[in-house]
Design an enzyme around this catalytic site. Structure first.
Site, short mmCIF file in Angstrom:
data_model
loop_
_atom_site.label_atom_id
_atom_site.label_comp_id
_atom_site.label_asym_id
_atom_site.label_seq_id
_atom_site.Cartn_x
_atom_site.Cartn_y
_atom_site.Cartn_z
CB SER A 194 -0.92 -0.01 1.23
OG SER A 194 -1.32 1.29 1.58
CG HIS B 119 -4.09 -8.32 8.43
ND1 HIS B 119 -4.64 -7.82 7.27
CD2 HIS B 119 -4.58 -7.56 9.44
CE1 HIS B 119 -5.44 -6.79 7.57
NE2 HIS B 119 -5.40 -6.61 8.87
CD GLU C 297 -7.10 -4.63 11.25
OE1 GLU C 297 -7.08 -4.78 10.02
OE2 GLU C 297 -7.27 -3.52 11.80
CB CYS D 163 -6.62 -10.02 1.51
SG CYS D 163 -5.05 -9.97 2.37
N1 LIG Z 1 -6.13 -8.02 4.09
C1 LIG Z 1 -5.53 -7.08 3.21
C2 LIG Z 1 -5.83 -5.71 3.61
C3 LIG Z 1 -5.14 -4.67 2.79
C4 LIG Z 1 -5.55 -3.28 3.17
N2 LIG Z 1 -4.95 -2.31 2.25
C5 LIG Z 1 -5.39 -1.04 2.21
O1 LIG Z 1 -6.31 -0.64 2.87
C6 LIG Z 1 -4.68 -0.12 1.24
C7 LIG Z 1 -5.55 0.98 0.71
C8 LIG Z 1 -4.78 2.06 0.03
O2 LIG Z 1 -3.62 2.31 0.38
O3 LIG Z 1 -5.36 2.68 -0.91
C9 LIG Z 1 -5.13 -2.96 4.59
O4 LIG Z 1 -3.99 -2.55 4.81
O5 LIG Z 1 -5.95 -3.16 5.52
#
Ligand SMILES: NCCC[C@H](NC(=O)CCC(=O)O)C(=O)O
Length: 448
Positions: free
Chosen positions: A28, A250, A174, A371
């Site tokens: 991300s 996670h 989560e 995920c």
């Molecule tokens: N289980 C995978 C979850 C991924 C999720 N990514 C995000 O929300 C990234 C969104 C962004 O950066 O646009 C998180 O980190 O919770």
């Protein structure tokens, strides 16, 4: 009675973009501001769902959310018409608009924690929506998630729904990304495995130094109580804080379990030998025999696991009892990971086959095959009580692809989020989707 694991995959929403919103999630952060393709993202997800359905697995769909979340922006002080709210936020607080526009509900492993009826005191399947309060953009998901789950599992005799835990980091939760269930057969009592990153109330537990631990021990314990789980069928384990600091935000980024098998990296847990021994003993008392497939760091480093998402895979039981691993394309692109997987299936172990999927759009935000899906173990009578329209069939698949093609953009960048037309497009698409999936009114624009 027959029992199944049903995978409910998140349908990617029309605002899928790379906002760089998740500190501690390497993908991300490193893909922030890249150009996204909502249409391609949704199609990649649907292709995986279709492939699993065609292989004979039970496959369901979980609807996306209304974004931008105008109500969340209003709660932060933006006012006027819906279009004005979006415009003002874009002008003065773009990071807030980006957070309120994320399609992050696609990662349905974080939607809730599920305990099958065989494990709970009242024999019902229990769901607790995850508060996801470590990140603002995710903390706004649970009210709509709860309404969607209630519309999918709308039968009080079989299904019990709990609201998210108190919205403070001490009860950071989560969902199923930190929860795995082991059992000999899906319909029989099993062992529920809760993995937490830190304790909020007991200072004796270590904690990561660099990145946040999203799940607390106290949240996991609260869920076990709410679901009426028997201590004999519960194991708690602390995630190794050092791996959280390397990007394992996670537990499903470093371990995956199914049936009687735990596939995990050797650095996944603190006190690993004790954890595996407890799982082994408790599963044995439920009539099962645990096989732990431990991946040594000499074969795959934590860093390689984080980049390839080897463990963010789906471990599925085939009809003959052997297992299939669904991995993202990134695993095949990594020479060492691919070599490990080739050896794994050549060996005599439980995992006999690996299938690769292109999920790049989601992967660039840190969301792999695991995920993208919420697992719900259901007996036949419980499956019969699920809203039938959310279970994938060839004709529903065709309908959803046509729906995506009609409503989704090919390309999205941050400045597009300021376009009030995007909100209109999203609402039009979701209104139609609730009719396709027979969900009733679940979105704020439908009920407020
Ligand atoms: N289980 C995978 C979850 C991924 C999720 N990514 C995000 O929300 C990234 C969104 C962004 O950066 O646009 C998180 O980190 O919770």
């Amino acid at each position: 009675m027959n029992a199944y694991e049903v995978n409910f995959d998140g349908l990617v929403g029309p605002t899928h973009n790379y906002g760089g919103l998740s500190f501690g999630n390497v993908a991300s952060q490193s893909n922030s501001q890249s150009i996204s393709s909502p249409k391609e993202a949704a199609r990649q997800g649907l292709a995986k769902m279709k492939a699993l359905m065609e292989m004979g697995f039970q496959q369901g769909v979980l609807a996306p959310q209304e974004r931008p979340d105008v109500a969340a922006l209003r709660s932060l002080g933006f006012s006027g018409s819906d279009a004005q709210v979006v415009e003002k936020a874009a002008k003065t607080a773009m990071p807030l608009l980006a957070a309120c526009s994320s399609a992050s509900s696609m990662w349905t492993a974080n939607a809730c924690t599920v305990s099958p009826g065989a494990d709970t005191a009242d024999g019902r399947v229990h769901f607790t929506a995850a508060n996801l309060n470590c990140k603002f953009h995710r903390s706004i998901e649970h009210p709509t998630t709860s309404r969607i789950l209630a519309a999918m599992f709308a039968n009080e005799r079989h299904f019990a729904h709990h609201a998210a835990l108190p919205a403070v980091s001490q009860f950071g939760d989560e969902g199923a990304a930190n929860h795995t269930r082991f059992s000999k057969h899906y319909g029989e009592p099993g062992v529920e495995f809760f993995v937490f990153g830190r304790s909020a109330f007991d200072r004796r537990f270590p904690a990561p130094q660099r990145y946040p631990a999203r799940q607390t021990l106290e949240a996991s314990q609260a869920i076990a109580r709410l679901h009426g789980l028997d201590e004999a069928g519960v194991v708690y384990a602390q995630q190794n804080p050092a791996v959280i600091d390397q990007g394992v935000f996670h537990n499903d980024v470093i371990a995956v379990g199914n049936g009687e098998v735990l596939f995990h990296h050797e650095d996944a847990f603190l006190d690993s030998d004790r954890v595996i021994a407890e799982l082994h003993d408790k599963l044995a008392r439920r009539g099962g025999r645990l096989t732990a497939v431990r991946v040594p760091r000499e074969a795959v480093t934590v860093d390689e696991a984080v980049r390839s998402y080897l463990f963010n895979s789906q471990l599925l039981s085939r009809a003959d009892g052997s297992m299939l691993l669904i991995v993202p394309e990134e695993c095949r692109n990594d020479e060492r990971v691919w070599r490990y997987l080739s050896q794994l299936t050549a060996d005599d172990g439980p995992i006999r086959e690996v299938k690769v999927f292109d999920l790049k759009q989601s992967m660039q935000n840190g969301g792999g095959p695991a995920c993208l899906r919420l697992r719900v173990a259901l007996r036949q009578d419980e499956l019969d009580a699920v809203n039938p329209r959310v279970l994938l069939t060839p004709s529903l698949y065709d309908e959803l692809v046509a729906w995506v093609d009609a409503h989704y953009r090919d390309r999205l960048v941050e400045t597009d989020l300021a376009d009030p037309q995007l909100l209109v497009e999203c609402r039009t698409a979701l209104d139609e989707l609730t009719r396709i999936l027979k969900l009733g009114s679940v979105y704020p624009f439908q009920i407020d």
